[in-house]
Write a protein that holds these residues in place. Structure first.
Motif, PDB file in Angstrom:
ATOM      1  N   PRO A   1     -14.970  -1.704  24.297  1.00 48.10           N
ATOM      2  CA  PRO A   1     -14.574  -1.571  25.558  1.00 48.10           C
ATOM      3  C   PRO A   1     -12.920  -1.056  25.445  1.00 48.10           C
ATOM      4  O   PRO A   1     -12.254  -0.528  26.416  1.00 48.10           O
ATOM      5  N   PHE A   2     -12.287  -0.835  24.199  1.00 50.43           N
ATOM      6  CA  PHE A   2     -10.914  -0.091  23.972  1.00 50.43           C
ATOM      7  C   PHE A   2     -11.096   1.437  24.682  1.00 50.43           C
ATOM      8  O   PHE A   2     -11.879   2.163  24.297  1.00 50.43           O
ATOM      9  N   PRO A   3     -10.026   1.893  25.434  1.00 51.39           N
ATOM     10  CA  PRO A   3      -9.987   3.310  25.627  1.00 51.39           C
ATOM     11  C   PRO A   3      -9.535   4.049  24.544  1.00 51.39           C
ATOM     12  O   PRO A   3      -8.736   3.548  23.841  1.00 51.39           O
ATOM     13  N   ILE A   4     -10.105   5.231  24.799  1.00 50.05           N
ATOM     14  CA  ILE A   4      -9.818   5.998  23.586  1.00 50.05           C
ATOM     15  C   ILE A   4      -9.903   7.519  23.865  1.00 50.05           C
ATOM     16  O   ILE A   4     -10.591   7.709  24.868  1.00 50.05           O
TER      17      ILE A   4
ATOM     18  N   CYS B   1      -4.458  -0.691  28.327  1.00 49.65           N
ATOM     19  CA  CYS B   1      -4.465   0.097  26.916  1.00 49.65           C
ATOM     20  C   CYS B   1      -4.683   1.712  27.075  1.00 49.65           C
ATOM     21  O   CYS B   1      -4.493   2.268  26.191  1.00 49.65           O
ATOM     22  N   LEU B   2      -5.253   1.952  28.395  1.00 51.32           N
ATOM     23  CA  LEU B   2      -5.311   3.327  28.527  1.00 51.32           C
ATOM     24  C   LEU B   2      -4.120   4.235  28.590  1.00 51.32           C
ATOM     25  O   LEU B   2      -3.533   4.114  29.903  1.00 51.32           O
ATOM     26  N   ILE B   3      -3.698   4.693  27.644  1.00 54.28           N
ATOM     27  CA  ILE B   3      -2.246   5.251  27.677  1.00 54.28           C
ATOM     28  C   ILE B   3      -2.574   6.838  27.120  1.00 54.28           C
ATOM     29  O   ILE B   3      -3.630   6.948  26.342  1.00 54.28           O
ATOM     30  N   ASP B   4      -1.689   7.496  27.180  1.00 52.95           N
ATOM     31  CA  ASP B   4      -1.847   8.863  26.717  1.00 52.95           C
ATOM     32  C   ASP B   4      -2.128   9.016  25.092  1.00 52.95           C
ATOM     33  O   ASP B   4      -1.384   8.303  24.161  1.00 52.95           O
ATOM     34  N   TRP B   5      -3.192   9.634  24.875  1.00 52.58           N
ATOM     35  CA  TRP B   5      -3.829   9.522  23.366  1.00 52.58           C
ATOM     36  C   TRP B   5      -2.697   9.969  22.237  1.00 52.58           C
ATOM     37  O   TRP B   5      -2.856   9.309  21.304  1.00 52.58           O
ATOM     38  N   ASP B   6      -2.166  10.926  22.528  1.00 53.87           N
ATOM     39  CA  ASP B   6      -1.191  11.683  21.469  1.00 53.87           C
ATOM     40  C   ASP B   6       0.125  11.526  21.776  1.00 53.87           C
ATOM     41  O   ASP B   6       0.405  12.091  22.940  1.00 53.87           O
ATOM     42  N   PRO B   7       1.083  10.898  21.288  1.00 50.37           N
ATOM     43  CA  PRO B   7       0.734   9.966  19.897  1.00 50.37           C
ATOM     44  C   PRO B   7       0.275   8.529  20.172  1.00 50.37           C
ATOM     45  O   PRO B   7      -0.150   7.872  19.378  1.00 50.37           O
ATOM     46  N   ASP B   8       0.752   8.127  21.404  1.00 44.65           N
ATOM     47  CA  ASP B   8       0.845   6.658  21.481  1.00 44.65           C
ATOM     48  C   ASP B   8      -0.456   5.967  21.304  1.00 44.65           C
ATOM     49  O   ASP B   8      -0.593   4.713  20.879  1.00 44.65           O
ATOM     50  N   GLY B   9      -1.632   6.537  22.067  1.00 45.76           N
ATOM     51  CA  GLY B   9      -2.758   5.966  21.966  1.00 45.76           C
ATOM     52  C   GLY B   9      -3.371   5.885  20.603  1.00 45.76           C
ATOM     53  O   GLY B   9      -4.040   4.819  20.002  1.00 45.76           O
ATOM     54  N   ILE B  10      -3.238   6.946  19.707  1.00 40.91           N
ATOM     55  CA  ILE B  10      -3.572   7.021  18.397  1.00 40.91           C
ATOM     56  C   ILE B  10      -3.043   5.805  17.661  1.00 40.91           C
ATOM     57  O   ILE B  10      -3.685   5.138  17.184  1.00 40.91           O
ATOM     58  N   ASN B  11      -1.863   5.727  17.775  1.00 37.14           N
ATOM     59  CA  ASN B  11      -1.050   4.749  17.198  1.00 37.14           C
ATOM     60  C   ASN B  11      -1.530   3.214  17.782  1.00 37.14           C
ATOM     61  O   ASN B  11      -1.941   2.264  16.945  1.00 37.14           O
ATOM     62  N   LYS B  12      -1.844   3.211  18.976  1.00 36.10           N
ATOM     63  CA  LYS B  12      -2.467   1.780  19.166  1.00 36.10           C
ATOM     64  C   LYS B  12      -3.714   1.303  18.934  1.00 36.10           C
ATOM     65  O   LYS B  12      -4.182   0.386  18.169  1.00 36.10           O
TER      66      LYS B  12
END
Length: 169
Positions: free
Chosen positions: A1-4, A68-79
């Motif tokens: 279910p985690f956004p990616i 949890c749906l945040i900008d993938w690069d870099p914050d989402g990747i870190n999450k």
């Protein structure tokens, strides 16, 4: 279910891969799919009869996934990396899994990719689990899936083994 990768729907195709096996289940095993609302809604539109296999998150759980749906690069990747080890995020997912388990107890969980929260939850509740990922799916190799209880990619059994772990014949 985690956004990616800036999407709630990134893993929807995984359900498509397993749709024939899920819908033609000839065992007494009940198979349920747990994901975020967006993924389940999209799959309901694309795959006939799949919705009877859905285990829908509570509104509180889905709100958490949406946060949890945040900008993938870099914050989402870190999450996302936080799910790979003990962290506040993995603890939050363990709580969600515990809530799902209370609503609908299960014996086994299959997770796409490596996920510490699933591993932690499974060990706390004596539930079997397996991690899956695409196998060697580029030419000249066969299109395939890998399944491993240790994890996939860098967490896979083969990466956590040495020659001493294998018995020689």
């Amino acid at each position: 279910p985690f956004p990616i990768r800036n999407s709630m729907l990134h893993f929807k195709d995984i359900i498509k891969y397993f749709y024939p096996a899920i819908t033609s289940n000839e065992t007494d095993n009940e198979i349920l799919i747990y994901s975020n609302y967006e993924t389940l809604s999209q799959m309901d539109k694309e795959l006939v009869g799949i919705n009877k296999y859905f285990l829908v998150p509570s509104s509180k759980e889905n709100e958490f996934f949406e946060q949890c749906l945040i900008d993938w690069d870099p914050d989402g990747i870190n999450k996302w990396k936080q799910l790979m080890s003990k962290s506040e995020l993995s603890d939050a997912f363990v709580s969600i899994l515990n809530s799902v388990y209370k609503r609908n107890p299960f014996d086994y969980i299959v997770c796409w990719g490596t996920n510490y929260a699933v591993k932690d939850f499974a060990s706390q509740n004596n539930v079997g689990f397996i991690n899956m990922e695409l196998g060697c799916s580029r030419t000249p190799f066969l299109n395939s899936f890998c399944a491993d209880p240790m994890g996939v990619n860098g967490s896979a059994s083969i990466c956590n083994s040495s020659i001493e772990d294998f018995e020689l014949l």
